[in-house]
Write an enzyme that holds these catalytic residues in place. Structure first.
Site, PDB file in Angstrom:
ATOM      1  N   LYS A  58      44.574  41.709  54.053  1.00 37.14           N
ATOM      2  CA  LYS A  58      44.578  43.174  54.014  1.00 37.14           C
ATOM      3  C   LYS A  58      43.987  43.798  55.272  1.00 37.14           C
ATOM      4  O   LYS A  58      43.250  43.165  56.018  1.00 37.14           O
ATOM      5  CB  LYS A  58      43.886  43.661  52.736  1.00 37.14           C
ATOM      6  CG  LYS A  58      44.838  43.469  51.542  1.00 37.14           C
ATOM      7  CD  LYS A  58      44.477  44.247  50.325  1.00 37.14           C
ATOM      8  CE  LYS A  58      45.603  44.053  49.301  1.00 37.14           C
ATOM      9  NZ  LYS A  58      45.225  44.495  47.973  1.00 37.14           N
ATOM     10  N   ARG A  62      44.402  36.911  44.104  1.00 36.15           N
ATOM     11  CA  ARG A  62      45.801  37.076  44.530  1.00 36.15           C
ATOM     12  C   ARG A  62      45.859  36.794  46.028  1.00 36.15           C
ATOM     13  O   ARG A  62      45.133  37.411  46.802  1.00 36.15           O
ATOM     14  CB  ARG A  62      46.257  38.498  44.222  1.00 36.15           C
ATOM     15  CG  ARG A  62      47.722  38.774  44.505  1.00 36.15           C
ATOM     16  CD  ARG A  62      48.075  40.218  44.123  1.00 36.15           C
ATOM     17  NE  ARG A  62      49.464  40.523  44.365  1.00 36.15           N
ATOM     18  CZ  ARG A  62      49.964  40.878  45.543  1.00 36.15           C
ATOM     19  NH1 ARG A  62      49.170  40.971  46.592  1.00 36.15           N
ATOM     20  NH2 ARG A  62      51.247  41.131  45.666  1.00 36.15           N
TER      21      ARG A  62
HETATM   22  C1  8Y7 Z   1      47.456  43.990  45.162  1.00 37.98           C
HETATM   23  C2  8Y7 Z   1      48.486  43.926  44.224  1.00 37.98           C
HETATM   24  C3  8Y7 Z   1      49.322  44.246  46.217  1.00 37.98           C
HETATM   25  C4  8Y7 Z   1      46.126  43.871  44.693  1.00 37.98           C
HETATM   26  C5  8Y7 Z   1      47.039  43.629  42.472  1.00 37.98           C
HETATM   27  C6  8Y7 Z   1      49.196  43.369  49.476  1.00 37.98           C
HETATM   28  C7  8Y7 Z   1      50.969  44.107  44.304  1.00 37.98           C
HETATM   29  C8  8Y7 Z   1      49.636  44.652  48.936  1.00 37.98           C
HETATM   30  N1  8Y7 Z   1      47.989  44.175  46.406  1.00 37.98           N
HETATM   31  N2  8Y7 Z   1      48.298  43.750  42.889  1.00 37.98           N
HETATM   32  N3  8Y7 Z   1      49.654  44.084  44.898  1.00 37.98           N
HETATM   33  N4  8Y7 Z   1      45.975  43.693  43.338  1.00 37.98           N
HETATM   34  N5  8Y7 Z   1      46.775  43.455  41.167  1.00 37.98           N
HETATM   35  O1  8Y7 Z   1      48.476  43.442  50.508  1.00 37.98           O
HETATM   36  O2  8Y7 Z   1      45.138  43.955  45.415  1.00 37.98           O
HETATM   37  O3  8Y7 Z   1      49.532  42.287  49.010  1.00 37.98           O
HETATM   38  S1  8Y7 Z   1      50.539  44.534  47.425  1.00 37.98           S
END
Ligand code: 8Y7
Length: 262
Positions: free
Chosen positions: A204, A238
């Site tokens: 990020k 994640r």
């Molecule tokens: C997150 C996410 C993304 C997160 C959850 C990226 C879909 C942006 N970030 N879902 N999604 N938490 N739960 O940088 O932080 O992957 S997308």
């Protein structure tokens, strides 16, 4: 949780996984590398990304979810749309991951009709506007209050509390200081809500501010943030780099005497 983008415009893997077999191969590699869950997303939340219609999103994600479920994988769908939620539930998705915390019209009802787990994430603003001027009186309190309210909305709609996971939404309408306050505040959030926490910090832009590095050079920073999130009580990480993040989880578990984490 390994990220599987099936969007032509995602900021880090954009355009690389366009066909179903390539996406399934990538998911297979993430599972071999230690992913317990594959998060399949068909619409980018990147600021400026083009919106995707429900039928297009369904075309992108459903064949992949179906393929993964039939191979015995645990699968998450990253969506906010009730049509996509219903389609994913009908092919056996295990988790609905909604960055809008089921606030889109019909999303709560669509999710309540199934029995999959649900991740409720906090975001200030919309993906287009969220990074313009994020502002909070107290980010930890406000994020906690929002997540609590969404948990209660789910419970009021007949969703069993034990299906729920919460996520402070790192980078979604937050400055670097807000993200750091949330990371330090994870134990407080966990204690206040009493549900498992998911943390998404991988690659990020807070890492751009902290290290000055472009997106594909943020692995070390991402791993450091993953360790910090585990220390704060996060129980699902994640990430894009599953093998390396999986090692962090193993090392953290051993350091903290929590052997047997998979
Ligand atoms: C997150 C996410 C993304 C997160 C959850 C990226 C879909 C942006 N970030 N879902 N999604 N938490 N739960 O940088 O932080 O992957 S997308």
């Amino acid at each position: 949780m390994g990220v599987l983008n099936v969007t032509p415009d995602s900021f880090s893997d954009g355009g690389r996984f366009v066909d179903v077999s390539a996406a399934l191969d990538h998911a297979e590699r993430m599972i071999e590398a230690g992913a317990a869950i594959i998060d399949v997303g068909g619409e980018s939340t990147r600021p400026g990304a083009a919106p995707v219609a429900a039928d297009e999103e369904i075309c992108r994600v459903i064949p992949i979810i179906e393929g993964l479920v039939s191979r015995g994988a645990r699968v998450s769908v990253d969506t906010s749309k009730p049509e996509v939620i219903r389609a994913a539930l009908s092919v056996g998705v295990h988790l609905i991951n909604d960055v809008r915390a089921l606030q889109s019209p019909g999303a709560l009802e669509a999710s309540a009709a199934g029995s999959a787990a649900i991740c409720l994430m906090h975001m200030q603003g919309t993906p287009v506007s969220m990074q313009k001027a994020p502002a909070y009186q107290d980010v930890v309190i406000e994020v906690t209050d929002f997540l609590k309210a969404r948990v209660e909305a789910c419970v009021a709609s007949g969703i069993d509390r034990n299906r729920l996971v919460v996520d402070p939404g790192f980078g979604f309408g937050k400055t670097l200081d807000h993200n750091l306050a949330l990371l330090r505040g994870l134990p407080k959030i966990a204690a206040a809500i009493g549900l498992p926490i998911l943390a998404g910090l991988s690659r990020k832009s807070m890492l751009s501010e902290l290290t000055g590095r472009p997106v594909h050079e943020r692995l070390a920073g991402s791993l450091a943030l993953a360790f910090a999130a585990l220390e704060g009580g996060a129980r699902i990480i994640r990430c894009h780099d599953v093998a390396e993040t999986s090692d962090v989880v193993k090392v953290w578990a051993a350091v903290r005497g929590r052997g047997g984490v998979t």
